[in-house]
Design a protein around this motif. Structure first.
Motif, PDB file in Angstrom:
ATOM      1  N   HIS A 186       5.634 -11.176   1.320  1.00  0.00           N
ATOM      2  CA  HIS A 186       6.658 -10.179   1.563  1.00  0.00           C
ATOM      3  C   HIS A 186       6.190  -8.786   1.133  1.00  0.00           C
ATOM      4  O   HIS A 186       5.449  -8.630   0.159  1.00  0.00           O
ATOM      5  CB  HIS A 186       7.946 -10.558   0.824  1.00  0.00           C
ATOM      6  CG  HIS A 186       9.149  -9.840   1.319  1.00  0.00           C
ATOM      7  ND1 HIS A 186       9.562  -8.638   0.795  1.00  0.00           N
ATOM      8  CD2 HIS A 186      10.026 -10.142   2.305  1.00  0.00           C
ATOM      9  CE1 HIS A 186      10.655  -8.234   1.429  1.00  0.00           C
ATOM     10  NE2 HIS A 186      10.955  -9.129   2.349  1.00  0.00           N
ATOM     11  N   GLN A 187       6.638  -7.776   1.865  1.00  0.00           N
ATOM     12  CA  GLN A 187       6.163  -6.403   1.643  1.00  0.00           C
ATOM     13  C   GLN A 187       6.414  -5.903   0.222  1.00  0.00           C
ATOM     14  O   GLN A 187       5.563  -5.251  -0.379  1.00  0.00           O
ATOM     15  CB  GLN A 187       6.827  -5.461   2.647  1.00  0.00           C
ATOM     16  CG  GLN A 187       6.407  -5.724   4.085  1.00  0.00           C
ATOM     17  CD  GLN A 187       7.268  -4.961   5.071  1.00  0.00           C
ATOM     18  OE1 GLN A 187       8.177  -4.251   4.681  1.00  0.00           O
ATOM     19  NE2 GLN A 187       6.965  -5.114   6.343  1.00  0.00           N
ATOM     20  N   TRP A 188       7.597  -6.183  -0.328  1.00  0.00           N
ATOM     21  CA  TRP A 188       7.906  -5.631  -1.647  1.00  0.00           C
ATOM     22  C   TRP A 188       7.062  -6.281  -2.737  1.00  0.00           C
ATOM     23  O   TRP A 188       6.756  -5.662  -3.750  1.00  0.00           O
ATOM     24  CB  TRP A 188       9.389  -5.749  -1.962  1.00  0.00           C
ATOM     25  CG  TRP A 188       9.884  -7.130  -2.303  1.00  0.00           C
ATOM     26  CD1 TRP A 188      10.424  -8.032  -1.456  1.00  0.00           C
ATOM     27  CD2 TRP A 188       9.896  -7.738  -3.599  1.00  0.00           C
ATOM     28  NE1 TRP A 188      10.763  -9.188  -2.116  1.00  0.00           N
ATOM     29  CE2 TRP A 188      10.457  -9.025  -3.444  1.00  0.00           C
ATOM     30  CE3 TRP A 188       9.482  -7.327  -4.864  1.00  0.00           C
ATOM     31  CZ2 TRP A 188      10.608  -9.917  -4.499  1.00  0.00           C
ATOM     32  CZ3 TRP A 188       9.638  -8.218  -5.933  1.00  0.00           C
ATOM     33  CH2 TRP A 188      10.195  -9.495  -5.750  1.00  0.00           C
ATOM     34  N   ILE A 189       6.651  -7.557  -2.519  1.00  0.00           N
ATOM     35  CA  ILE A 189       5.767  -8.229  -3.480  1.00  0.00           C
ATOM     36  C   ILE A 189       4.408  -7.545  -3.505  1.00  0.00           C
ATOM     37  O   ILE A 189       3.836  -7.286  -4.568  1.00  0.00           O
ATOM     38  CB  ILE A 189       5.626  -9.721  -3.127  1.00  0.00           C
ATOM     39  CG1 ILE A 189       6.977 -10.420  -3.270  1.00  0.00           C
ATOM     40  CG2 ILE A 189       4.565 -10.382  -4.002  1.00  0.00           C
ATOM     41  CD1 ILE A 189       6.968 -11.871  -2.862  1.00  0.00           C
ATOM     42  N   LEU A 190       3.890  -7.227  -2.325  1.00  0.00           N
ATOM     43  CA  LEU A 190       2.617  -6.518  -2.252  1.00  0.00           C
ATOM     44  C   LEU A 190       2.730  -5.127  -2.856  1.00  0.00           C
ATOM     45  O   LEU A 190       1.842  -4.677  -3.602  1.00  0.00           O
ATOM     46  CB  LEU A 190       2.155  -6.416  -0.799  1.00  0.00           C
ATOM     47  CG  LEU A 190       1.691  -7.720  -0.146  1.00  0.00           C
ATOM     48  CD1 LEU A 190       1.478  -7.520   1.347  1.00  0.00           C
ATOM     49  CD2 LEU A 190       0.412  -8.221  -0.798  1.00  0.00           C
ATOM     50  N   ALA A 191       3.820  -4.437  -2.543  1.00  0.00           N
ATOM     51  CA  ALA A 191       4.013  -3.074  -3.052  1.00  0.00           C
ATOM     52  C   ALA A 191       4.050  -3.054  -4.577  1.00  0.00           C
ATOM     53  O   ALA A 191       3.383  -2.236  -5.221  1.00  0.00           O
ATOM     54  CB  ALA A 191       5.285  -2.470  -2.473  1.00  0.00           C
ATOM     55  N   GLN A 192       4.811  -3.981  -5.167  1.00  0.00           N
ATOM     56  CA  GLN A 192       4.896  -4.007  -6.627  1.00  0.00           C
ATOM     57  C   GLN A 192       3.586  -4.462  -7.256  1.00  0.00           C
ATOM     58  O   GLN A 192       3.180  -3.952  -8.307  1.00  0.00           O
ATOM     59  CB  GLN A 192       6.041  -4.930  -7.061  1.00  0.00           C
ATOM     60  CG  GLN A 192       7.419  -4.375  -6.742  1.00  0.00           C
ATOM     61  CD  GLN A 192       8.526  -5.108  -7.484  1.00  0.00           C
ATOM     62  OE1 GLN A 192       8.296  -5.669  -8.550  1.00  0.00           O
ATOM     63  NE2 GLN A 192       9.719  -5.095  -6.914  1.00  0.00           N
ATOM     64  N   SER A 193       2.905  -5.409  -6.621  1.00  0.00           N
ATOM     65  CA  SER A 193       1.645  -5.917  -7.164  1.00  0.00           C
ATOM     66  C   SER A 193       0.573  -4.843  -7.216  1.00  0.00           C
ATOM     67  O   SER A 193      -0.225  -4.786  -8.158  1.00  0.00           O
ATOM     68  CB  SER A 193       1.150  -7.099  -6.331  1.00  0.00           C
ATOM     69  OG  SER A 193       2.078  -8.171  -6.360  1.00  0.00           O
ATOM     70  N   PHE A 194       0.566  -3.978  -6.187  1.00  0.00           N
ATOM     71  CA  PHE A 194      -0.456  -2.931  -6.115  1.00  0.00           C
ATOM     72  C   PHE A 194       0.055  -1.573  -6.590  1.00  0.00           C
ATOM     73  O   PHE A 194      -0.606  -0.556  -6.381  1.00  0.00           O
ATOM     74  CB  PHE A 194      -0.988  -2.826  -4.685  1.00  0.00           C
ATOM     75  CG  PHE A 194      -1.883  -3.968  -4.299  1.00  0.00           C
ATOM     76  CD1 PHE A 194      -3.236  -3.930  -4.567  1.00  0.00           C
ATOM     77  CD2 PHE A 194      -1.357  -5.101  -3.695  1.00  0.00           C
ATOM     78  CE1 PHE A 194      -4.069  -4.989  -4.227  1.00  0.00           C
ATOM     79  CE2 PHE A 194      -2.174  -6.173  -3.359  1.00  0.00           C
ATOM     80  CZ  PHE A 194      -3.537  -6.119  -3.623  1.00  0.00           C
ATOM     81  N   LYS A 195       1.247  -1.575  -7.213  1.00  0.00           N
ATOM     82  CA  LYS A 195       1.816  -0.350  -7.786  1.00  0.00           C
ATOM     83  C   LYS A 195       1.897   0.763  -6.740  1.00  0.00           C
ATOM     84  O   LYS A 195       1.512   1.899  -6.967  1.00  0.00           O
ATOM     85  CB  LYS A 195       0.986   0.124  -8.986  1.00  0.00           C
ATOM     86  CG  LYS A 195       0.842  -0.901 -10.098  1.00  0.00           C
ATOM     87  CD  LYS A 195       2.185  -1.223 -10.734  1.00  0.00           C
ATOM     88  CE  LYS A 195       2.021  -2.085 -11.988  1.00  0.00           C
ATOM     89  NZ  LYS A 195       1.521  -3.439 -11.722  1.00  0.00           N
ATOM     90  N   THR A 196       2.412   0.408  -5.559  1.00  0.00           N
ATOM     91  CA  THR A 196       2.549   1.384  -4.474  1.00  0.00           C
ATOM     92  C   THR A 196       3.915   1.199  -3.829  1.00  0.00           C
ATOM     93  O   THR A 196       4.793   0.539  -4.386  1.00  0.00           O
ATOM     94  CB  THR A 196       1.401   1.227  -3.460  1.00  0.00           C
ATOM     95  OG1 THR A 196       1.483   2.274  -2.493  1.00  0.00           O
ATOM     96  CG2 THR A 196       1.432  -0.107  -2.764  1.00  0.00           C
ATOM     97  N   ASP A 197       4.106   1.765  -2.652  1.00  0.00           N
ATOM     98  CA  ASP A 197       5.393   1.681  -1.972  1.00  0.00           C
ATOM     99  C   ASP A 197       5.283   0.827  -0.716  1.00  0.00           C
ATOM    100  O   ASP A 197       4.191   0.558  -0.219  1.00  0.00           O
ATOM    101  CB  ASP A 197       5.886   3.087  -1.606  1.00  0.00           C
ATOM    102  CG  ASP A 197       4.877   3.831  -0.755  1.00  0.00           C
ATOM    103  OD1 ASP A 197       4.884   3.654   0.478  1.00  0.00           O
ATOM    104  OD2 ASP A 197       4.063   4.584  -1.335  1.00  0.00           O
ATOM    105  N   VAL A 198       6.424   0.411  -0.199  1.00  0.00           N
ATOM    106  CA  VAL A 198       6.461  -0.464   0.973  1.00  0.00           C
ATOM    107  C   VAL A 198       5.850   0.223   2.194  1.00  0.00           C
ATOM    108  O   VAL A 198       5.199  -0.428   3.018  1.00  0.00           O
ATOM    109  CB  VAL A 198       7.905  -0.910   1.263  1.00  0.00           C
ATOM    110  CG1 VAL A 198       7.982  -1.661   2.590  1.00  0.00           C
ATOM    111  CG2 VAL A 198       8.420  -1.800   0.127  1.00  0.00           C
ATOM    112  N   GLY A 199       6.030   1.540   2.311  1.00  0.00           N
ATOM    113  CA  GLY A 199       5.436   2.256   3.450  1.00  0.00           C
ATOM    114  C   GLY A 199       3.933   2.114   3.484  1.00  0.00           C
ATOM    115  O   GLY A 199       3.334   1.932   4.564  1.00  0.00           O
ATOM    116  N   THR A 200       3.310   2.171   2.322  1.00  0.00           N
ATOM    117  CA  THR A 200       1.850   2.007   2.253  1.00  0.00           C
ATOM    118  C   THR A 200       1.442   0.595   2.628  1.00  0.00           C
ATOM    119  O   THR A 200       0.472   0.394   3.365  1.00  0.00           O
ATOM    120  CB  THR A 200       1.347   2.353   0.843  1.00  0.00           C
ATOM    121  OG1 THR A 200       1.673   3.711   0.542  1.00  0.00           O
ATOM    122  CG2 THR A 200      -0.163   2.168   0.745  1.00  0.00           C
ATOM    123  N   THR A 201       2.180  -0.392   2.119  1.00  0.00           N
ATOM    124  CA  THR A 201       1.827  -1.774   2.442  1.00  0.00           C
ATOM    125  C   THR A 201       2.011  -2.051   3.930  1.00  0.00           C
ATOM    126  O   THR A 201       1.243  -2.804   4.522  1.00  0.00           O
ATOM    127  CB  THR A 201       2.674  -2.768   1.619  1.00  0.00           C
ATOM    128  OG1 THR A 201       4.063  -2.590   1.915  1.00  0.00           O
ATOM    129  CG2 THR A 201       2.435  -2.575   0.134  1.00  0.00           C
TER     130      THR A 201
END
Length: 210
Positions: A186-201
């Motif tokens: 899921h996008q928010w899991i990737l965003a939080q894991s990489f300390k970034t935002d959903v738009g970047t993921t």
């Protein structure tokens, strides 16, 4: 269950898992697929001829494999090879080989290589023609041609007929549409894991799903 019995069970399971992590031993000299004509051609692979001459398409990294998939005679022999072709600024992104270490030798040009160990320590080296570097089994590693003008070629040897390759960018961001019940992370899991935002993921997902 007693502590001794528990320890014995854990030991047996660990031995079974370690045995399955390597290529299994065979009880014959070699394995011949059904319907195969057995002669010297079966033990010959000619797929590297083009890989060792010239350079890959401009802007693209190219790997040519001789694993048991491409070269069935390797089945059961616990060895395989790959030729890596790098255009100027070409990159083999961070990846792992779950079933083997990798022994790389530079045949042409120069390569910047590196791996990260289980303590998160990075080891890097600049390799020249004739240099050899080992990537320990299962660790994340990369190779890059940092030269702006000249291509590079290397050959890699593996202690498995099918070492496997897990590309981190493709695995993390290219595993499908990222929904709760979809096939990917899921996008928010990737965003939080990489300390970034959903738009970047989302951009990374689009780039690695093409």
């Amino acid at each position: 269950m007693s502590s001794n019995a528990s320890l014995l069970l854990i030991t047996v399971v660990a031995l079974i898992l370690s045995a399955h992590a390597a290529d299994p031993d065979i009880t014959s000299d070699f394995i011949v697929p059904p319907g195969t004509t057995l002669n010297a051609d079966f033990f010959t692979f000619r797929g590297f001829r083009g890989s060792l001459m010239g350079k890959p398409r401009e802007g693209s990294f190219l790997v040519t494999k001789a694993s048991k998939v491409e070269f069935p005679a390797l089945d059961g022999q616990s060895v395989s090879l790959a030729v890596l072709q790098f255009p100027p600024r070409g990159l083999n992104p961070p990846h792992t080989h779950p079933r083997s270490a990798e022994l790389l030798m530079v045949l042409q040009g120069t390569l910047k290589v590196g791996f990260v160990d289980s303590n998160n320590k990075l080891y890097t080296q600049l390799l020249y023609k004739g240099d050899v570097f080992v990537f320990p089994k299962g660790l994340v590693h990369f190779q890059a041609n940092v030269d702006l003008t000249y291509p590079a070629v290397a050959i890699s040897a593996f202690g498995s007929a099918n070492a496997g390759t897990v590309s981190l960018p493709k695995t993390l961001f290219g595993s499908g549409i990222y929904q709760w019940f979809g096939s990917g992370i899921h996008q928010w899991i990737l965003a939080q894991s990489f300390k970034t935002d959903v738009g970047t993921t989302k951009k990374l997902v689009a780039a690695n799903s093409a």
